[in-house]
Design a protein around this motif. Structure first.
Motif, PDB file in Angstrom:
ATOM      1  N   ARG A 180      -7.657   8.365  -1.169  1.00 55.80           N
ATOM      2  CA  ARG A 180      -8.517   7.213  -0.889  1.00 55.80           C
ATOM      3  C   ARG A 180      -7.727   6.073  -0.240  1.00 55.80           C
ATOM      4  NH1 ARG A 180     -10.847   8.500  -5.972  1.00 55.80           N
ATOM      5  NH2 ARG A 180      -9.628   6.886  -7.009  1.00 55.80           N
ATOM      6  N   LEU A 181      -6.463   5.970  -0.605  1.00 53.17           N
ATOM      7  CA  LEU A 181      -5.636   4.880  -0.092  1.00 53.17           C
ATOM      8  C   LEU A 181      -5.092   5.153   1.309  1.00 53.17           C
ATOM      9  CD1 LEU A 181      -3.562   4.052  -3.310  1.00 53.17           C
ATOM     10  CD2 LEU A 181      -5.464   2.729  -2.358  1.00 53.17           C
ATOM     11  N   ALA A 182      -4.814   6.425   1.615  1.00 49.00           N
ATOM     12  CA  ALA A 182      -4.136   6.719   2.884  1.00 49.00           C
ATOM     13  C   ALA A 182      -4.516   8.103   3.400  1.00 49.00           C
ATOM     14  CB  ALA A 182      -2.623   6.627   2.693  1.00 49.00           C
TER      15      ALA A 182
ATOM     16  N   ASN B 248       1.667   7.326  -6.564  1.00 50.10           N
ATOM     17  CA  ASN B 248       0.671   8.352  -6.880  1.00 50.10           C
ATOM     18  C   ASN B 248       1.141   9.734  -6.449  1.00 50.10           C
ATOM     19  OD1 ASN B 248      -2.130   7.377  -8.002  1.00 50.10           O
ATOM     20  ND2 ASN B 248      -1.443   5.758  -6.608  1.00 50.10           N
TER      21      ASN B 248
ATOM     22  N   VAL C 219      -6.593   9.628  -5.678  1.00 49.47           N
ATOM     23  CA  VAL C 219      -6.310   8.199  -5.512  1.00 49.47           C
ATOM     24  C   VAL C 219      -5.504   7.982  -4.239  1.00 49.47           C
ATOM     25  CG1 VAL C 219      -5.132   6.194  -6.475  1.00 49.47           C
ATOM     26  CG2 VAL C 219      -6.386   7.746  -7.993  1.00 49.47           C
ATOM     27  N   ALA C 220      -4.457   8.779  -4.061  1.00 50.69           N
ATOM     28  CA  ALA C 220      -3.622   8.658  -2.858  1.00 50.69           C
ATOM     29  C   ALA C 220      -4.448   8.912  -1.604  1.00 50.69           C
ATOM     30  CB  ALA C 220      -2.453   9.642  -2.938  1.00 50.69           C
TER      31      ALA C 220
ATOM     32  N   ASP D 112       2.095   1.926  -3.479  1.00 53.71           N
ATOM     33  CA  ASP D 112       1.053   2.485  -4.342  1.00 53.71           C
ATOM     34  C   ASP D 112       0.834   3.965  -4.049  1.00 53.71           C
ATOM     35  OD1 ASP D 112       0.674   0.078  -5.588  1.00 53.71           O
ATOM     36  OD2 ASP D 112      -1.066  -0.500  -4.386  1.00 53.71           O
ATOM     37  N   VAL D 113       0.781   4.299  -2.765  1.00 50.86           N
ATOM     38  CA  VAL D 113       0.576   5.696  -2.383  1.00 50.86           C
ATOM     39  C   VAL D 113       1.756   6.541  -2.845  1.00 50.86           C
ATOM     40  CG1 VAL D 113       0.343   7.288  -0.444  1.00 50.86           C
ATOM     41  CG2 VAL D 113      -0.874   5.099  -0.412  1.00 50.86           C
TER      42      VAL D 113
ATOM     43  N   LEU E 158       0.832  -1.195   0.000  1.00 53.65           N
ATOM     44  CA  LEU E 158       0.000   0.000   0.000  1.00 53.65           C
ATOM     45  C   LEU E 158       0.872   1.251   0.000  1.00 53.65           C
ATOM     46  CD1 LEU E 158      -2.762   1.336   0.163  1.00 53.65           C
ATOM     47  CD2 LEU E 158      -2.670   1.081   2.666  1.00 53.65           C
TER      48      LEU E 158
END
Length: 267
Positions: free
Chosen positions: A58-60, A34, A55-56, A30-31, A27
């Motif tokens: 939503r992920l963190a 982005n 996007v970032a 991915d962050v 994760l």
């Protein structure tokens, strides 16, 4: 959103990478990727940068650096209410004051210059480093201009940092803002001097001081490339016409030669 394979996430600032270590490894990667895309695109394509920031987010959403990046991406696309909310969240998480000037500028963007001025007088300003204090001065001067207080804006920009001959990353922008305020007050001679000083300090092209100077001096720039293209087209047309005439003349000569050959054969 698509991310080029060569973007690994290792390109981000070490402090941000440290913050992301609280996330699971996959994760965090991915962050990070982005966030790299946000940093790469925010100047040339802010809308795309904004998309990657979402996007970032939503992920963190619980990482301060992610909220800060989302704030700057929203700010770059003039989504000032959203930007302000993200900056406030990042500040609560980190406890720092670095975002104070840009938060005040968001208030300006929302049509609330009086709030920006109030923030310029808060204790947080004294905790900013020199660059942050200069940025806050620029925001406060902008707020004065928003309120029609042009003379007050000029006075706000008058400071030891403006008078200093030393060049810092913020020097060109400070001198440019002062020149622009002077010009708005019809103090053209002084404005020209300060645009020149801004240009002298602007090694990275952060301002358009050179264009403003040229405009004040009545200099017009002609696109030489376009003119040369037109001239080339004209030359090409002339050459084409000359060649066509030559071809016609050659064809006529050939016809006469063919005619003479035919007569000779018959005789």
């Amino acid at each position: 959103m698509p991310i080029p394979e060569e973007v690994t996430g290792e390109e981000i600032d070490p402090d941000v990478r440290q913050e992301l270590m609280s996330l699971p490894k996959g994760l965090a990667e991915d962050v990070a990727r982005n966030l790299v895309m946000v940093a790469q695109l925010i100047d040339e394509d802010p809308e795309q940068a904004y998309g990657y920031s979402r996007v970032a987010l939503r992920l963190a959403s619980r990482v301060a650096a992610v909220r800060e990046a989302a704030g700057f991406a929203a700010y770059a696309t003039q989504k000032y209410s959203e930007a302000l909310a993200e900056f406030r969240a990042a500040r609560r998480m980190s406890g720092g004051v670095e975002l104070w000037p840009v938060m005040a500028d968001c208030e300006r963007g929302l049509g609330r210059p009086e709030r920006a001025l109030a923030m310029a007088g808060e204790p947080e300003v004294q905790k900013l480093d020199k660059a942050g204090q200069v940025e806050m001065r620029l925001v406060a001067a902008g707020a004065r201009r928003d309120m029609g207080q042009l003379d007050a804006a000029i006075v706000t920009l008058q400071s030891p940092e403006l008078a200093s001959s030393a060049v810092h990353p913020w020097t060109a922008r400070l001198r440019y803002a002062y020149a622009d305020a002077l010009l708005a007050a019809d103090r053209e001679s002084e404005a020209r001097d300060w645009f020149a000083k801004a240009l002298e300090a602007d090694k990275d092209g952060a301002t358009d001081a050179s264009d403003r100077l040229a405009e004040m001096d009545g200099v017009e720039f002609v696109d030489a490339f376009d003119d040369s293209e037109e001239e080339s087209d004209d030359v090409a047309d002339d050459l084409s016409s000359d060649v066509s005439d030559d071809v016609v003349e050659v064809d006529e000569d050939d016809d006469e030669d063919d005619s003479d050959d035919s007569v000779g054969d018959k005789s």
